[in-house]
Write an enzyme that holds these catalytic residues in place. Structure first.
Site, PDB file in Angstrom:
ATOM      1  CB  SER A 104      77.597   0.124  -1.066  1.00 42.66           C
ATOM      2  OG  SER A 104      77.138  -1.125  -1.852  1.00 42.66           O
ATOM      3  CD  GLN A 127      78.533   4.212   6.984  1.00 46.23           C
ATOM      4  OE1 GLN A 127      78.563   3.741   5.906  1.00 46.23           O
ATOM      5  NE2 GLN A 127      79.505   4.901   7.230  1.00 46.23           N
ATOM      6  CE1 TYR A 129      83.076   6.391   7.766  1.00 48.48           C
ATOM      7  CE2 TYR A 129      82.757   5.074   5.774  1.00 48.48           C
ATOM      8  CZ  TYR A 129      83.212   5.160   6.965  1.00 48.48           C
ATOM      9  OH  TYR A 129      83.807   3.974   7.639  1.00 48.48           O
ATOM     10  CB  THR A 155      80.214   6.372  10.617  1.00 47.03           C
ATOM     11  OG1 THR A 155      79.628   5.044  10.342  1.00 47.03           O
ATOM     12  CG2 THR A 155      81.430   6.195  11.114  1.00 47.03           C
ATOM     13  CE  LYS A 228      79.199   0.880  12.446  1.00 46.95           C
ATOM     14  NZ  LYS A 228      80.478   1.133  12.718  1.00 46.95           N
ATOM     15  CB  SER A 250      80.500   0.822  16.818  1.00 43.41           C
ATOM     16  OG  SER A 250      81.444   0.533  15.871  1.00 43.41           O
ATOM     17  CG  HIS A 252      85.438   2.481  12.342  1.00 43.05           C
ATOM     18  ND1 HIS A 252      84.564   3.672  12.246  1.00 43.05           N
ATOM     19  CD2 HIS A 252      85.809   2.241  11.187  1.00 43.05           C
ATOM     20  CE1 HIS A 252      84.272   3.683  10.708  1.00 43.05           C
ATOM     21  NE2 HIS A 252      85.117   2.831  10.246  1.00 43.05           N
ATOM     22  CG  ASP A 283      79.824  -2.527  15.855  1.00 38.86           C
ATOM     23  OD1 ASP A 283      80.652  -2.160  16.725  1.00 38.86           O
ATOM     24  OD2 ASP A 283      79.695  -1.854  14.742  1.00 38.86           O
ATOM     25  N   GLY A 285      83.716  -7.605  17.790  1.00 43.47           N
ATOM     26  CA  GLY A 285      84.155  -8.895  18.427  1.00 43.47           C
ATOM     27  C   GLY A 285      83.229  -9.850  18.691  1.00 43.47           C
ATOM     28  CB  ILE A 286      79.470 -10.097  18.426  1.00 45.74           C
ATOM     29  CG1 ILE A 286      79.356  -9.203  19.433  1.00 45.74           C
ATOM     30  CG2 ILE A 286      78.533 -11.251  18.631  1.00 45.74           C
ATOM     31  CD1 ILE A 286      78.148  -8.032  19.513  1.00 45.74           C
ATOM     32  NE  ARG A 287      84.941 -12.273  15.035  1.00 48.02           N
ATOM     33  CZ  ARG A 287      84.664 -10.950  14.904  1.00 48.02           C
ATOM     34  NH1 ARG A 287      83.447 -10.678  15.312  1.00 48.02           N
ATOM     35  NH2 ARG A 287      85.281 -10.007  14.563  1.00 48.02           N
ATOM     36  NE  ARG A 307      88.267  -6.715  11.098  1.00 50.54           N
ATOM     37  CZ  ARG A 307      88.083  -5.757  11.783  1.00 50.54           C
ATOM     38  NH1 ARG A 307      87.098  -5.781  13.191  1.00 50.54           N
ATOM     39  NH2 ARG A 307      88.953  -4.594  11.859  1.00 50.54           N
TER      40      ARG A 307
END
Length: 357
Positions: A104, A127, A129, A155, A228, A250, A252, A283, A285-287, A307
């Site tokens: 962030s 989240q 890393y 992740t 994730k 996911s 990524h 998650d 490609g959900i549009r 995105r």
């Protein structure tokens, strides 16, 4: 969302647009994510009673107004000066859950102060890393707990960065004044690193997390731990055996391993492998609201949007993000009604198929 993407690209620096929108390799997985949802067929039922219908769902023991969460996306101040603070506040105002990234560009405490007072907000998660220095991990966990975050999302699908050609072509670098404020190196050793090919994985793969590290992480925090980046049913079962709170199916966003399966394809297999007891989020490609309904029908409790949130943020700031979430929720409600689903419990695997007849 396609309109938002086009408008955002017109506003963003080409390198920043490549950073947010680019995928790994030939971007096959990036494209497959959206195409897989679009290729799925909805089989509507008619003359079903719809009185009292709603989009509510239960996740992690809490009732949510709808099954939409905002995914962790790094360095959002590249898209808008208020960055993660703006997208988190907008999500909370629309009842959406929010996952703040390790990378962030706004401190986690400032985001939590904005989100937690919102009465209709969704869950607020952090989240993580994996970091080579476990002391850094402990410090991040302690900060997240103290700030009021309600879960940790580890992740697990990015032990090294994927090769993203669009970023290399544009020569993307973080500009001055924007960094991962939670890390001493500003995040340049993780998502934003651009080492040469000879040293790309040197020292990174050796510190990648393992299943033993998941157990260690669970012992370091009182917060529930989600994983994730799970795509394989065998990994899903192993995660379930460790008692994780849930899984996020996911790849990524197609940014790490190209030619990995689309998340729509992986979701059904993982749902079958773990059964209904382990909560799943998906998650990639959900549009559209129809995509959200398909995901629920395949076994997801909720979806994450990445995105498109950044596109909305770049175009219209927090108002854009709020409108995006509301649009998705409205589309979901319309799709439910048109498919004869009074509630999300009516969305079963019989509602959809991966191929048209």
């Amino acid at each position: 969302m396609a309109d938002l993407a086009s408008a955002a690209r017109a506003r963003l620096d080409p390198g920043v647009a490549a950073f947010f929108d680019g995928g790994a390799g030939d971007e096959r997985t990036l494209r497959a994510n959206a195409e897989a949802w679009q290729d799925m067929t909805l089989w509507p039922r008619v003359l079903k009673p719809l009185t009292g219908g709603h989009t509510r769902t239960t996740l992690a023991g809490c009732e949510l107004a709808h099954p939409i969460l905002v995914a962790p996306v790094a360095f959002q101040r590249l898209a808008h000066d208020q960055g993660e603070w703006a997208s988190a506040l907008a999500a909370a105002a629309q009842g959406a859950g929010y996952v703040l990234p390790t990378l962030s560009s706004v401190p986690m405490e400032r985001v939590a102060e904005a989100v937690l007072p919102e009465p209709a907000r969704g869950p607020l998660w952090f989240q993580l890393y994996w970091q080579a220095d476990r002391g850094v991990i402990r410090a991040l966990l302690q900060r997240a707990e103290a700030a009021g975050y309600e879960a940790i999302v580890l992740t697990v699908d990015a032990p090294v960065q994927g090769m993203r050609d669009a970023e290399r072509r544009t020569g993307f670098r973080l500009p001055a004044g924007i960094s991962a404020v939670h890390l001493s190196d500003g995040g340049r050793g993780t998502e934003a690193a651009h080492a040469d090919a000879a040293t790309f994985c040197a020292g990174v793969a050796a510190s990648a997390p393992t299943w033993d590290d998941v157990l260690w992480l669970q012992a370091q925090t009182r917060l529930p731990v989600w994983l994730k980046g799970v795509l394989h049913p065998l990994d899903a079962r192993q995660a379930q055996s460790l008692g994780v709170a849930g899984l996020i199916v996911s790849n990524h966003g197609g940014r790490t391993l190209d030619t990995a399966p689309a998340t729509a394809q992986a979701l059904a297999r993982i749902a079958e492998a773990v059964g209904p007891a382990l909560p799943l989020i998906v998650d990639g490609g959900i549009r559209r609201g129809t995509d959200v309904l398909k995901a629920v029908a395949l076994g997801a409790r909720a979806v994450m949007i990445g995105r498109p949130v950044v596109h909305a943020l770049a175009v219209a700031g927090p108002v854009g993000v709020a409108r995006l979430v509301r649009t998705l929720r409205d589309e979901l409600e319309m799709a439910m009604a048109l498919c004869g689903c009074r509630t999300l419990a009516d969305a079963t695997p019989a509602l959809t198929s991966l191929k048209s007849p």
